[in-house]
Motif scaffolding. Structure first.
Motif, PDB file in Angstrom:
ATOM      1  N   CYS A 123       0.862  -1.184   0.000  1.00 48.76           N
ATOM      2  CA  CYS A 123       0.000   0.000   0.000  1.00 48.76           C
ATOM      3  C   CYS A 123       0.890   1.223   0.000  1.00 48.76           C
ATOM      4  O   CYS A 123       1.745   1.382   0.878  1.00 48.76           O
ATOM      5  N   ILE A 124       0.705   2.071  -0.992  1.00 54.53           N
ATOM      6  CA  ILE A 124       1.493   3.289  -1.077  1.00 54.53           C
ATOM      7  C   ILE A 124       0.685   4.453  -0.496  1.00 54.53           C
ATOM      8  O   ILE A 124      -0.450   4.702  -0.914  1.00 54.53           O
ATOM      9  N   PRO A 181       0.827   8.311  -0.565  1.00 55.15           N
ATOM     10  CA  PRO A 181       1.521   9.329  -1.366  1.00 55.15           C
ATOM     11  C   PRO A 181       1.910  10.560  -0.544  1.00 55.15           C
ATOM     12  O   PRO A 181       1.695  11.699  -0.951  1.00 55.15           O
ATOM     13  N   TRP A 197      -3.408   9.924   4.500  1.00 53.92           N
ATOM     14  CA  TRP A 197      -3.044   8.850   3.572  1.00 53.92           C
ATOM     15  C   TRP A 197      -2.199   7.790   4.267  1.00 53.92           C
ATOM     16  O   TRP A 197      -2.352   6.598   4.026  1.00 53.92           O
ATOM     17  N   CYS A 249      -3.212   3.689   4.764  1.00 59.76           N
ATOM     18  CA  CYS A 249      -2.415   2.517   4.403  1.00 59.76           C
ATOM     19  C   CYS A 249      -2.056   1.669   5.621  1.00 59.76           C
ATOM     20  O   CYS A 249      -2.176   0.435   5.593  1.00 59.76           O
ATOM     21  N   THR A 281       3.153   9.534  -7.052  1.00 60.87           N
ATOM     22  CA  THR A 281       2.671   8.150  -6.980  1.00 60.87           C
ATOM     23  C   THR A 281       1.786   7.824  -8.174  1.00 60.87           C
ATOM     24  O   THR A 281       1.904   6.744  -8.775  1.00 60.87           O
ATOM     25  N   VAL A 340       2.515   4.697 -10.781  1.00 59.77           N
ATOM     26  CA  VAL A 340       1.587   3.589 -11.000  1.00 59.77           C
ATOM     27  C   VAL A 340       1.152   3.532 -12.461  1.00 59.77           C
ATOM     28  O   VAL A 340       1.112   2.464 -13.078  1.00 59.77           O
ATOM     29  N   VAL A 386      -3.299   1.942  -3.439  1.00 57.08           N
ATOM     30  CA  VAL A 386      -2.793   3.289  -3.158  1.00 57.08           C
ATOM     31  C   VAL A 386      -3.864   4.087  -2.428  1.00 57.08           C
ATOM     32  O   VAL A 386      -5.038   4.074  -2.821  1.00 57.08           O
ATOM     33  N   THR A 441      -5.960   7.275  -1.381  1.00 56.23           N
ATOM     34  CA  THR A 441      -6.375   8.536  -1.989  1.00 56.23           C
ATOM     35  C   THR A 441      -7.499   9.135  -1.155  1.00 56.23           C
ATOM     36  O   THR A 441      -7.932   8.559  -0.155  1.00 56.23           O
ATOM     37  N   THR A 483      -6.266   1.288  -7.466  1.00 58.73           N
ATOM     38  CA  THR A 483      -5.239   0.391  -7.983  1.00 58.73           C
ATOM     39  C   THR A 483      -5.037   0.730  -9.457  1.00 58.73           C
ATOM     40  O   THR A 483      -5.726   1.588 -10.002  1.00 58.73           O
TER      41      THR A 483
END
Length: 323
Positions: A30-31, A33, A40, A44, A74, A78, A90, A92, A257
Motif C-alpha cells: 500500500c502506497i 503518497p 493517507w 495505508c 505516486t 503507478v 494506493v 487517496t 489500484t
C-alpha cells in the motif's frame, strides 16, 4: 508499458522527488503518497494491518511512503510502471481527486481503478447561533440573489475543498456566478468559527470533526450536513439532500489500484475491503481517528469519483482556478 504525457510542472515534481521506478513488489503493498503521518499514511497503515489480521492477504502489507505533488508522483509511477500490479493499492482521498480535477496530476482520473471509500469526515455548512440565517434554503436564496453580501470561510484556500463544496451547495441552490462568493481562508475550521462568533464571518464550510465542540456547546447552528444520511452523533442536523440540495461533501478516505488490473483481481480487492469495512477492527479504528465509517465500493465508487472530479473541475473553471 503505458506512457502518459505529463505537464512540465507535473514532470518536474516527479524528477525533483527523485523517485526510483523499480520492479513491482512481490507482496501486497500500500502506497501512501505522503510522508509518515496524516490521512493517507493512516489509511495505508491501518488498512494494511487489518488486512493481515483478518487473513485477507498473505503475510504483512508493505507500506511505502512516496510524497510528492500531493499524490502526483505516486499517480505517475503507478500509471507508467505498475498499471497491472494486482498486489498494489494506493491511498487517496477528496484532496487527491481535487488535484486531478484541477489538472495537477499527469493523467486523467479514469487512468486508475477506484476500489472503495471506507470512511470520511463530513462537510457541514454552519452559521453563528445568533445569525439571521436559519435554514439552508435561506442561505442559498441569499447567495443566489446577492453572492457578495455574505463573507464565507473555511480551512482551505480558494479552489480548495472547503471552498468548492460550499460553491457546490450554492450552485445547486440557484447561484450562477459562483466566482462572486466572498471567501476567506483560515488555518483550520476552529479559527474560522471563532471569527464567525466574533462577527467577522457569516458562514463557515468545514469538516464536522473540526468544529464538533462548537456544535455540542450550542455556539453555532449547522444548517446542513453534506452526507447521504444523518450523522449518527448529531442526528438532529439535517442533510443538504433532505432539504432539496443534492450535494454530498465528504472528505473521504479510500484506495485505488492500477488501470490495467484484471476484473477478477479488482473484484477480489473490493470484496476483501468490504469484509474489512464490516469488521469490528475497522469500525473501531475509524471512529477513534475521527472518521465516520462510510462504504462505497467497486463500480459505484468509481462512478462517484468520476462525477465528483467533474463537478470539481467545473467549479474550479468557473472561479478561475483553471482555464
Amino acid at each position: 508499458m503505458k506512457i502518459f504525457s505529463m505537464t512540465s510542472a507535473a514532470l518536474g515534481v516527479v524528477l525533483t522527488a527523485g523517485v526510483s521506478f523499480g520492479a513491482p513488489a512481490s507482496a501486497t503493498e500500500c502506497i501512501a503518497p505522503s510522508a509518515p503521518g496524516g490521512g493517507w499514511d493512516f489509511t495505508c497503515r491501518t488498512i494494511g494491518r487489518i488486512l493481515t489480521d483478518l487473513d485477507l492477504v498473505e503475510g504483512n502489507v508493505q507500506v511505502t511512503n512516496m510524497p510528492g505533488g500531493v499524490g502526483a508522483v505516486t499517480f505517475a509511477m503507478v500509471a507508467n510502471e505498475r498499471p497491472a500490479d494486482e498486489d498494489l493499492i494506493v491511498a487517496t482521498s477528496t484532496v487527491g481527486i481535487t488535484q486531478i480535477a484541477q489538472g495537477r496530476y499527469p493523467a486523467p482520473v479514469e487512468t486508475m481503478r477506484y476500489l472503495a471509500m471506507l470512511g470520511a469526515d463530513v462537510g457541514v455548512i454552519a452559521v453563528d447561533d445568533d445569525s439571521e440565517i436559519e435554514s439552508l434554503e435561506q442561505l442559498t436564496e441569499m447567495l443566489a440573489s446577492d453572492p457578495g453580501s455574505l463573507v464565507t470561510a473555511g480551512s482551505s484556500g480558494a479552489g480548495g475543498w472547503d471552498h468548492i463544496r460550499l460553491l457546490m451547495v450554492a450552485r445547486e441552490g440557484g447561484l450562477d456566478a459562483v466566482g462572486d462568493v466572498r471567501w476567506v481562508q483560515f488555518d483550520g475550521g476552529t479559527d474560522a468559527v471563532t471569527q464567525m462568533m466574533g462577527g467577522q464571518i457569516d458562514v463557515v464550510s468545514t469538516d464536522l470533526g473540526e468544529i464538533a465542540g462548537f456544535v455540542d456547546s450550542g455556539d453555532i447552528r449547522v444548517l446542513a450536513a453534506l452526507s447521504d444520511d444523518p450523522i449518527p452523533a448529531f442526528p438532529d442536523i439535517p442533510t443538504a439532500k433532505s432539504q432539496g440540495i443534492d450535494v454530498t461533501g465528504y472528505n473521504w478516505r479510500g484506495l485505488y489500484t492500477g488501470g490495467d488490473v484484471s476484473d477478477a483481481a479488482y473484484n477480489e480487492w473490493v470484496a476483501n475491503l468490504e469484509t474489512l469495512y464490516n469488521s469490528e477492527e475497522w469500525q473501531t479504528a475509524a471512529v477513534e481517528s475521527g472518521l465516520i465509517p462510510i462504504w462505497r465500493g467497486g463500480e459505484e465508487f468509481s462512478d462517484f469519483v468520476i462525477e465528483e472530479a467533474q463537478a470539481m473541475e467545473d467549479i474550479s473553471r468557473d472561479i478561475g482556478v483553471i482555464e
